[in-house]
Design an enzyme around this catalytic site. Sequence first.
Site, short mmCIF file in Angstrom:
data_model
loop_
_atom_site.label_atom_id
_atom_site.label_comp_id
_atom_site.label_asym_id
_atom_site.label_seq_id
_atom_site.Cartn_x
_atom_site.Cartn_y
_atom_site.Cartn_z
N CYS A 55 0.80 -1.57 0.07
CA CYS A 55 0.16 -0.35 0.01
C CYS A 55 1.43 1.38 0.24
CB CYS A 55 -1.10 0.11 1.58
SG CYS A 55 -1.96 -1.31 1.17
N ASP A 87 -2.34 -3.96 8.48
CA ASP A 87 -3.27 -4.83 8.47
C ASP A 87 -3.48 -6.09 7.79
OD1 ASP A 87 -3.82 -2.35 10.09
OD2 ASP A 87 -6.13 -2.09 8.88
N ASP A 129 -4.84 1.53 5.38
CA ASP A 129 -5.98 2.19 5.76
C ASP A 129 -6.57 3.51 7.36
OD1 ASP A 129 -6.48 0.29 4.75
OD2 ASP A 129 -7.75 -1.18 6.20
N LYS A 130 -5.24 3.42 8.22
CA LYS A 130 -5.26 3.98 9.34
C LYS A 130 -3.67 5.07 8.89
CE LYS A 130 -6.64 0.69 11.66
NZ LYS A 130 -7.08 0.14 9.61
N CYS A 200 -5.60 -1.83 -0.82
CA CYS A 200 -6.43 -2.81 -1.18
C CYS A 200 -7.78 -2.50 -2.18
CB CYS A 200 -6.65 -3.91 -0.16
SG CYS A 200 -5.43 -3.97 0.38
N GLU A 451 -9.56 -6.19 13.83
CA GLU A 451 -10.69 -5.95 13.05
C GLU A 451 -11.01 -7.79 12.35
OE1 GLU A 451 -9.19 -2.74 9.44
OE2 GLU A 451 -8.81 -4.67 8.86
N SER A 477 -12.74 -5.67 9.23
CA SER A 477 -11.97 -5.12 8.21
C SER A 477 -12.92 -4.50 6.92
CB SER A 477 -11.24 -6.23 7.17
OG SER A 477 -11.14 -6.16 5.64
#
Length: 565
Positions: A55, A87, A129-130, A200, A451, A477
Site C-alpha cells: 500500500c 493490516d 487504512d489508518k 487494497c 478487525e 475490515s
Amino acid sequence: MTEKEKSMRPYSSLVFDGPHRAPSRAMLYPLGFKEEDFAKPQVGIASTQSNVTPCNMHIDELAVEAARGVDESGGKATIFHTITISDGISMGTEGMKYSLVSREVIADSIETVVGCQGFDGFVAIGGCDKNMPGCLIAMARLNRPAVFVYGGTILPGCLNGKKLDIVSVFEAVGAEASGKISSEERRAIESCAIPGPGSCGGMYTANTMASAIEAMGMSLPNSSAQNAISKQKREDCWRAGAAVVEMLRRGIRPLDILTREAFENAIAVVIALGGSTNAVLHLIAIGHAAGVKITLDDFIRIGEKTPVLADLKPSGRFVMSDLVEIGGILPLMKRMLEAGLLHGDCLTVTGKTLRENLENVCDYPPNQEIIRPLDNPIKATSHLVILHGNLAPGGAVAKISGKEGERFCGKARVFESEEAALKAIIDGKIQKGDVIVIRYEGPKGGPGMREMLSPTSAVMGAGLGKDVALITDGRFSGGTHGFVVGHITPEAYDGGPLAIVQDGDPIIIDAVERRITLDLSDMEIVSRMARWQKPPPRYRRGVLAKYAKLVTSASEGAVTDKEMY
C-alpha cells in the site's frame, strides 16, 4: 518582505527570522537550504512510505512530486516520515492489536513534527487504512493549511481470467479448510493476488476513507480515484503541493473546510459507495479533532435518505480500478448534489466550493454497470445499519448489504478471542444458525479493537455467509461481508452485556428495526451481570497499555485525547 508574504509564514518566521535564530538556520544548510529559502513559507511533506506493505511502498516517489509542487509555487518543502503498519499481514494475529493504535501514532507524530519544525502548512500522503484518518486528525488538530493525498488503489491480480485481491486470499483459506479448493489452488491465489503497489482494491477501508476525505473537501478533486502507479497520481501530488501554498496565500485552513456539512457529505458518499464500517469509527474521530460532534445518530439520519449505488467489492462485482476507468467518484457526487444529497456550498482545498468543483464534471459513460442510477439503487437506504438493544445499549454497527437478509435469529457460540473463533470455523465446528460471539476484542479489552477479517472470510469461504452471523466488540475490515455486527458498546471489558452471553443463548439481529437483542429475561441478565468480574488487563506496559488506559469507546471514535484534563 510584504505583509502578505509575512502572513504566509506565521510559524516558520518564529523559527527562522532574526539574528538570534541563526542556529536554526545553520542546521538546515547541510540539507540543501539556501539563504533565500528561509524567507519562503515552509511546507512539510508527511510521507508514510514503508516496505512493510505494498500500500505504501511507492509513496516516497509521490512525496518528491508534492515537494516539487511546493517549491515551484514559491514555498520550501521538507519531506519527513511517519509510520504505517500492514493490516493485511498482521490480520488474525496479536500484531493486529497495533492497527487502530497506529492511527493515533500517525496523528501524534505528524502533529509533533509539524509543530516542532514550525511548518506553515503541509501535505500528507497516505496509503494504508489508518494513514488516512491519522493524517486528517493531525490536520484538524494543527489547523494549518494542508492537503491530503491518497497513494492510490492497487490494480487487481488475475488468475484464470478472474480478478483477485487480498480478500480473495482470506476467503481461499476458508475454502481450503472446508474442502472446496485444494492447497495448490490456494497457493496459486496467494501468489498472484497482489500484483504491485497500491491500497487494497475493493471499496475497503482505504478506498472508503480516501473517498470520504475527497467528499469532505480535504483532498483535490479525483484524488481518491486514481491508480497508485499512474501519471494522474503523480500530477495529483504536484498539484497538492501547489495547493497548500495557495491556501497559505488565501488564508484557508482545515477548520474552514471541516464543517458539520462537510462531514455529512462524507457520510453520504461513504453510504452511496457501500463503504467500510471503519468509516463510522474514523469520521467520528476526525470530527472530535475538528470540534464537530459526529455521532451514530448522524449515520442513522443520513442513511435513511441515502441509497447504496456502487456495485463494488466486497459485496459487489467491481474494484476501484474499474471505477477509476469511468471517472471516479466525481460524477457520483454531482448526481448526489443535484438530488439534494450533498451540501454544495462547502469550501474545499481548491479554494472553491464543492458545487464549483463539480460544475464541469461529465456524467459516467452510458451502459456502465458500476454506479447505479438514483432511481434504481442496490439498496434504498444505508448498508451501515446502527443497532441498539439490550446487547448494545451504546450502539453497534452492522454491515447489511441486503444480500444476507435483514434478520437473523440464532444460538450464541461464544469465544473469548478472535483466534479461538477462527480455529472453530476452520475445524468445521460452526453450524448453520450459529451466532459467533467474539468478545474482549474492543478498544480497551483487546486492546486495540482488532478487525475480524480472518474469521468472517473463513465463514464466507466455507459457504456459510448466509447461514451464520458474527457479532463482536471488535471491528471489521472493509473487506468483510456477510451478516456481521461490530463496534458493540459498551465493550465486554467495560462490563457491556456482551460479557455475560453464554453458549446457546438466543440472539436476534433485526436490521429493519435496528435492534440487537439477547433474548433472555431482564432478571437473568441482571443476575449474570452481578456475577461478572472484570478480567485483568492484557498489557501493563508499553504502547498497548497506554492506549487501553486512554482510549474511549468505539461509539466515540476510539480516540485517545478526550478531555484529558
